[in-house]
Design an enzyme around this catalytic site. Structure first.
Site, mmCIF file in Angstrom:
data_model
loop_
_atom_site.group_PDB
_atom_site.id
_atom_site.type_symbol
_atom_site.label_atom_id
_atom_site.label_comp_id
_atom_site.label_asym_id
_atom_site.label_seq_id
_atom_site.Cartn_x
_atom_site.Cartn_y
_atom_site.Cartn_z
ATOM 1 N N VAL A 1 10.222 7.217 2.320
ATOM 2 C CA VAL A 1 10.730 6.577 0.982
ATOM 3 C C VAL A 1 10.719 7.628 -0.444
ATOM 4 O O VAL A 1 11.428 6.969 -1.568
ATOM 5 C CB VAL A 1 10.104 5.287 0.933
ATOM 6 N N ASN B 1 7.385 -2.186 3.060
ATOM 7 C CA ASN B 1 6.272 -2.088 3.257
ATOM 8 C C ASN B 1 5.324 -0.883 3.124
ATOM 9 O O ASN B 1 4.101 -0.742 2.527
ATOM 10 C CB ASN B 1 5.901 -2.377 4.775
ATOM 11 N N SER C 1 0.297 -6.789 -3.647
ATOM 12 C CA SER C 1 -1.126 -6.958 -3.359
ATOM 13 C C SER C 1 -1.647 -7.665 -4.663
ATOM 14 O O SER C 1 -1.020 -8.061 -5.612
ATOM 15 C CB SER C 1 -1.731 -5.316 -3.528
ATOM 16 N N LYS D 1 1.542 -1.846 -8.238
ATOM 17 C CA LYS D 1 1.975 -3.231 -7.701
ATOM 18 C C LYS D 1 2.333 -4.302 -8.744
ATOM 19 O O LYS D 1 3.268 -5.303 -8.321
ATOM 20 C CB LYS D 1 0.586 -3.737 -6.638
ATOM 21 N N GLY E 1 7.508 2.132 6.539
ATOM 22 C CA GLY E 1 5.940 2.275 6.804
ATOM 23 C C GLY E 1 5.564 1.498 7.990
ATOM 24 O O GLY E 1 4.445 1.066 7.993
ATOM 25 N N ALA E 2 6.188 1.497 9.160
ATOM 26 C CA ALA E 2 5.987 0.678 10.129
ATOM 27 C C ALA E 2 5.424 1.120 11.545
ATOM 28 O O ALA E 2 5.127 0.346 12.612
ATOM 29 C CB ALA E 2 7.346 -0.021 10.575
ATOM 30 N N TYR F 1 -2.844 2.141 -8.302
ATOM 31 C CA TYR F 1 -2.313 1.339 -7.200
ATOM 32 C C TYR F 1 -1.820 0.038 -7.721
ATOM 33 O O TYR F 1 -1.133 -0.718 -7.601
ATOM 34 C CB TYR F 1 -3.362 1.317 -6.096
#
Length: 239
Positions: free
Chosen positions: A58, A80, A133, A162, A10-11, A158
């Site tokens: 991913v 990421n 997070s 995490k 995710g860059a 979310y």
């Protein structure tokens, strides 16, 4: 040490792009993981230096395997890539929203990490950094003195994903410790990205500041911690 290699998923934007930029500045050849080839190539051009495009979704098992086959040795993996699909409280959350969130934020980390383990094992000092997070901290979420408790369960998909990622980080750290791996999770703080509407708030910080914390974990010495959860400034975050 200019022959070191890193992969950041995710860059093509946000924190991931800043992590890739900083690792290139450290002398790494950095594979910029991006689902979209066009956006990834644009990011590579902007970063310059040792940045290289690696098309990588991913959630795509075949694509992950093909990407892993292209890399012989990997010194650093930064997981990421992340999404916010359904920001509901659990009382309104759908199974599909939970599943789609976990596919990227949790299952994707497992799939990518395991696919690239052979390449990481060829490194003399393998490092894995999972971008988590602070909202995934159950301790902070249960503390009425902190803002997360005021969410009243909002963002359950979310945040729980995490929290599960934090657990997975701990277990990877334990499983790979004898092989010299350092595996840690980072709480980057609220940053000005397009991940979530809250990122548009005036209080949202610079993604580059969070990236510095990720790079510190990527460059840990052999006596550094593993299986930990840290804030962007290096302080431990409670589970």
């Amino acid at each position: 040490m200019n022959d070191r290699t890193a992969l950041v998923t995710g860059a093509n934007k946000g924190i991931g792009k800043e992590i890739a930029r900083l690792l290139v500045a450290e002398g790494f050849t950095v594979y910029v993981g991006s689902r979209d080839a066009g956006r990834g190539e644009k990011a590579v051009e902007e970063i310059g230096g040792g940045a290289r495009l690696l098309v990588l979704d991913v959630t795509d098992a075949e694509g992950i395997a093909a990407a892993a086959a292209r890399i012989g040795t990997l010194d650093v993996l930064v997981n990421n890539a992340g999404v916010v699909v359904d920001d509901s409280r659990p009382t309104e959350l759908t199974v599909d929203g939970l599943r789609r969130t976990y596919e990227t934020n949790l299952f994707g980390v497992l799939a990518v990490t395991n696919a690239f383990l052979p390449a990481l094992r060829r490194s003399p000092a393998p490092r894995i950094v999972n971008i988590s997070s602070g909202t995934g901290s159950l301790t902070w979420g249960a503390d009425p003195e902190r803002e997360f408790a005021a969410f009243r369960g909002q963002g359950a998909a979310y945040r729980s994903g995490k929290a599960a990622l934090n657990a997975l980080t701990l277990y990877y750290g334990q499983a790979l410790a004898e092989e010299g791996f350092k595996v840690n999770a980072l709480a980057p703080g609220l940053r000005a990205t397009d991940l979530h509407p809250r990122a548009a708030l005036a209080s949202a910080g610079d993604p580059a500041e969070a990236a510095e914390g990720a790079v510190r974990l990527a460059l840990l010495a052999d006596d550094g911690p593993t299986g930990g959860f840290f804030s962007w400034d290096g302080t431990p975050v409670p589970w």
